[in-house]
Design a protein around this motif. Sequence first.
Motif, PDB file in Angstrom:
ATOM      1  N   TRP A  84       0.795  -1.226   0.000  1.00 26.49           N
ATOM      2  CA  TRP A  84       0.000   0.000   0.000  1.00 26.49           C
ATOM      3  C   TRP A  84       0.827   1.276   0.000  1.00 26.49           C
ATOM      4  O   TRP A  84       0.268   2.382   0.039  1.00 26.49           O
ATOM      5  CB  TRP A  84      -0.960  -0.019   1.193  1.00 26.49           C
ATOM      6  N   VAL A  85       2.137   1.163  -0.061  1.00 24.05           N
ATOM      7  CA  VAL A  85       2.994   2.350   0.035  1.00 24.05           C
ATOM      8  C   VAL A  85       2.666   3.356  -1.070  1.00 24.05           C
ATOM      9  O   VAL A  85       2.435   4.539  -0.818  1.00 24.05           O
ATOM     10  CB  VAL A  85       4.495   1.951  -0.011  1.00 24.05           C
ATOM     11  N   LYS A  86       2.620   2.880  -2.306  1.00 23.95           N
ATOM     12  CA  LYS A  86       2.376   3.774  -3.447  1.00 23.95           C
ATOM     13  C   LYS A  86       1.002   4.424  -3.381  1.00 23.95           C
ATOM     14  O   LYS A  86       0.849   5.616  -3.649  1.00 23.95           O
ATOM     15  CB  LYS A  86       2.506   2.990  -4.752  1.00 23.95           C
ATOM     16  N   GLU A  87       0.012   3.624  -3.046  1.00 25.60           N
ATOM     17  CA  GLU A  87      -1.362   4.138  -2.971  1.00 25.60           C
ATOM     18  C   GLU A  87      -1.473   5.271  -1.950  1.00 25.60           C
ATOM     19  O   GLU A  87      -2.163   6.257  -2.185  1.00 25.60           O
ATOM     20  CB  GLU A  87      -2.332   3.017  -2.574  1.00 25.60           C
ATOM     21  N   PHE A  88      -0.816   5.095  -0.813  1.00 21.98           N
ATOM     22  CA  PHE A  88      -0.907   6.130   0.223  1.00 21.98           C
ATOM     23  C   PHE A  88      -0.073   7.344  -0.133  1.00 21.98           C
ATOM     24  O   PHE A  88      -0.434   8.472   0.218  1.00 21.98           O
ATOM     25  CB  PHE A  88      -0.561   5.556   1.609  1.00 21.98           C
ATOM     26  N   GLN A  89       1.007   7.151  -0.863  1.00 27.90           N
ATOM     27  CA  GLN A  89       1.789   8.299  -1.330  1.00 27.90           C
ATOM     28  C   GLN A  89       0.921   9.127  -2.269  1.00 27.90           C
ATOM     29  O   GLN A  89       0.830  10.340  -2.152  1.00 27.90           O
ATOM     30  CB  GLN A  89       3.066   7.806  -2.023  1.00 27.90           C
ATOM     31  N   LYS A  90       0.212   8.433  -3.168  1.00 30.31           N
ATOM     32  CA  LYS A  90      -0.672   9.137  -4.105  1.00 30.31           C
ATOM     33  C   LYS A  90      -1.807   9.847  -3.377  1.00 30.31           C
ATOM     34  O   LYS A  90      -2.271  10.906  -3.786  1.00 30.31           O
ATOM     35  CB  LYS A  90      -1.258   8.152  -5.131  1.00 30.31           C
ATOM     36  N   ALA A  91      -2.248   9.261  -2.279  1.00 32.07           N
ATOM     37  CA  ALA A  91      -3.361   9.838  -1.519  1.00 32.07           C
ATOM     38  C   ALA A  91      -2.942  11.039  -0.674  1.00 32.07           C
ATOM     39  O   ALA A  91      -3.794  11.757  -0.159  1.00 32.07           O
ATOM     40  CB  ALA A  91      -3.989   8.767  -0.622  1.00 32.07           C
ATOM     41  N   GLY A  92      -1.608  11.258  -0.537  1.00 28.03           N
ATOM     42  CA  GLY A  92      -1.145  12.453   0.164  1.00 28.03           C
ATOM     43  C   GLY A  92      -0.519  12.218   1.520  1.00 28.03           C
ATOM     44  O   GLY A  92      -0.320  13.160   2.297  1.00 28.03           O
TER      45      GLY A  92
END
Length: 246
Positions: A84-92
């Motif tokens: 989930w690292v990338k997804e949360f980076q994209k989410a801010g």
Amino acid sequence: PPAAIINPSILSADFAKLGAECERIMRDGSDWIHVDIMDGHFVPNMTFGPPVVSKIRPHVERPTAAKGRGTFDCHMMIAEPKKWVKEFQKAGCDLYCFHYEAAISSTAAESPETTSAAKTDPKDMIKYIHSLGMQAGIAIKPKTDVDVLWEILDNPEKSEVPDMVLVMTVEPGFGGQKFMADMMPKVSALRQRYPSLDIEVDGGLSGSTVDTAAEAGANVIVAGSAVFGAKDAGEVITVLRGAVEK
Ligand code: DX5
Ligand code: ZN
């Protein structure tokens, strides 16, 4: 010791108006916002995922140069933190804080980046989080020995060293539990070895327990029910900050 960072947990906020709750609590003087992500596997509770995080993100200012890192501190109580690292980076997310226990029991193959079946190495996780421009935190549950962190923190390869350590002072999963003072030796041991490390405590922090945590050496104070359950959140934030700055 590093500066006090007061970090209210929105787990105890009114979920029907999360954006407004974040704005209110920032106005009341919080430094960061602590976002508890729970998946129903790593902990017996569920909260929210990337779509909710990205919706509330614009309600909270980006970290300023003066304030340094953080602001949006995502506490990942999930079984597959690497996925989930990338997804949360994209989410801010600004600071991705994963659990040591989850990292070492999940396989690297869960990550889209690798096909290796080896267990996820916390050092690789930290490097990966940094490579995506976020700060990295590592959390330990009450039953996890603080000694597991030494080889991670003593690493000369700076990109693999966490920016923050979270010492849980309750079993993760729910707000409003009793502060475990017997976790303080972990905090003192960390502070003794790393005078400038950001050390976060989470669970049961309030005006009546924060002194114990601050004296042990914690400087990042998470508080859910104490802040959101108060009539005057600003007053509680002032008390928490005062304890760390004393
Ligand atoms: C518990 C969460 C905490 C929680 C703390 O699993 O990690 O962040 O919100 O709540 P209080 O401050 O009420 O103990
Ligand atoms: Zn938390």
